[in-house]
Design an enzyme around this catalytic site. Structure first.
Site, PDB file in Angstrom:
ATOM      1  N   GLU A 171       0.998  -1.225  -0.098  1.00  0.00           N
ATOM      2  CA  GLU A 171       0.114  -0.066   0.118  1.00  0.00           C
ATOM      3  C   GLU A 171       0.808   1.312  -0.002  1.00  0.00           C
ATOM      4  OE1 GLU A 171      -2.195  -3.124   2.760  1.00  0.00           O
ATOM      5  OE2 GLU A 171       0.112  -2.448   2.089  1.00  0.00           O
ATOM      6  N   TRP A 199      21.163 -37.685 -13.891  1.00  0.00           N
ATOM      7  CA  TRP A 199      19.979 -36.871 -13.295  1.00  0.00           C
ATOM      8  C   TRP A 199      18.798 -37.727 -13.943  1.00  0.00           C
ATOM      9  CZ3 TRP A 199      20.462 -32.974 -10.110  1.00  0.00           C
ATOM     10  CH2 TRP A 199      21.794 -32.320 -10.137  1.00  0.00           C
ATOM     11  N   THR A 230      20.883 -36.810   2.146  1.00  0.00           N
ATOM     12  CA  THR A 230      20.793 -36.125   0.949  1.00  0.00           C
ATOM     13  C   THR A 230      22.193 -35.510   0.807  1.00  0.00           C
ATOM     14  OG1 THR A 230      18.553 -35.982   0.898  1.00  0.00           O
ATOM     15  CG2 THR A 230      19.905 -34.232  -0.543  1.00  0.00           C
ATOM     16  N   LEU A 252      21.986 -26.154  -2.890  1.00  0.00           N
ATOM     17  CA  LEU A 252      20.866 -25.820  -2.568  1.00  0.00           C
ATOM     18  C   LEU A 252      20.555 -24.279  -2.889  1.00  0.00           C
ATOM     19  CD1 LEU A 252      20.038 -27.845   0.661  1.00  0.00           C
ATOM     20  CD2 LEU A 252      19.717 -28.446  -1.690  1.00  0.00           C
TER      21      LEU A 252
END
Length: 363
Positions: free
Chosen positions: A50, A168, A194, A202
């Site tokens: 706003e 992949w 992982t 990441l």
């Protein structure tokens, strides 16, 4: 309102703990009905949408209709209340998608506008506005961030060969879409498995969006992550949090702190693992509203078992691997169909040669 929602989306991943809000000011029909200003929540949560729109509009805000994706704030924080700013600017009408459940607001922003004689309409595009700010709303209502689980599997739900090869399974288009997901989330969370298997970074590596990488969060109950892992080695370049069990090795903990990692302690569950509700509560207490989980099979199962998955983004490659491949989730105790977590599919699209499916928790 659709334009305001589009503006608000620009803030996802960049404005927490604040909501991502959009504001469009439209002059009165008698003056031509043109858009005079657009605003959205700026990085870090301020200025608010706003305030941005009113700054752009100047005197043209007088008599205009304000389209807002969320109720304007009504409390004094680091900035004055947006509801007061809209009144002072002399807007003629407000159209608000949804009310803000934050106890500091919770209808007071709308009440302030109405008390000033400004007509207020609510509910326009409410479903879209709720989904846009599902993370903020979940944090306010449940004290934890919205959890989105991202999976990349074969058609039969395998994430790696039996030997652990996973890079992949999906193609480049799917991987770029995965990076875009990172850019729109406050934090990205993985487990130790992982990190040990893939040594990920990441970060968001889409050209032009490198600066929109989320906070990186690692669950490591026993502090066994090597200091040479790229997450730890790069902790001074990208914010990195490590969540471990309470009362762990203090010297080992300090080594991570000295590497630039923020260490967060959480209690154990009945099995001696990190209590995932407590972990998410700790993240919510730090202002995180949207967390993207890129899990291994054990973390995926633990989140599903605890009923903590709100959204699923599933990339499926057009390949099959069979039962000797590693599953997306290990067994997590579903004995009856009625006990299985249920989701509603919300989207289906191509991502190169792969398919992208999106789901939300079944209400």
């Amino acid at each position: 309102m659709q334009a305001a929602l589009g503006l608000a989306r620009r803030g996802l991943g960049r404005v927490w703990p604040n909501p991502a809000v959009g504001c469009v000011l439209v002059e009165a029909e008698a003056a031509g009905g043109r858009v005079v200003a657009r605003g959205w929540t700026q990085p870090g949560g301020r200025p608010h949408a706003e305030a941005e729109a009113l700054r752009q509009a100047g005197d043209r805000a007088r008599g205009a209709t304000a389209y807002l994706t969320l109720e304007p704030c009504a409390h004094h924080g680091k900035t004055p209340p947006c509801a007061d700013a809209l009144v002072a600017a002399g807007i003629g009408r407000a159209v608000v998608a949804i009310e803000d459940p934050d106890p500091r607001v919770a209808g007071r922003g709308l009440a302030g506008l109405r008390a000033a004689g400004i007509p207020v309409t609510t509910g326009l595009c409410a479903v879209e506005a709720e989904e846009l700010n599902a993370g903020f709303l979940t944090r306010i209502r449940e004290g934890r961030p919205l959890v989105t689980m991202k999976l990349a599997t074969t058609l039969d739900g395998r994430i790696a060969t039996h030997g652990g090869e996973s890079q992949w399974i999906t193609g480049k288009a799917a991987r770029w879409r995965g990076h875009l997901l990172r850019a729109t989330h406050d934090a990205i969370l993985v487990g130790t498995g992982t990190v040990l298997a893939d040594d990920p970074v990441l970060t968001c590596r889409l050209p032009g969006l490198e600066g929109r990488s989320p906070v990186r969060i690692l669950l490591d109950r026993r502090l066994r992550t090597p200091l040479t892992a790229r997450l730890i080695a790069g902790a001074r370049e990208a914010p990195t949090w490590l969540v471990t069990l309470e009362g762990g090795d203090a010297m080992r903990r300090q080594v991570f702190v000295d590497s630039g990692v923020e260490v967060i302690e959480a209690p154990a569950d009945s099995d001696g693992n990190l209590s995932l509700p407590a972990v998410l509560g700790a993240l919510g207490a730090r202002g995180v509203t949207r967390v993207l989980v890129e899990p291994g099979a054990h973390l995926a199962a633990a989140l599903l078992r605890a009923d903590l998955v709100d959204r699923i983004v599933w990339f499926r490659a057009p390949t099959m691997m069979g039962g000797d491949g590693l599953p997306a989730a290990v067994a997590f105790g579903v004995d009856r169909l009625a006990d299985a977590p249920r989701f509603v599919r919300t989207g289906l699209a191509a991502a190169g040669a792969d398919m992208l499916e999106t789901y939300r928790r079944h209400s």
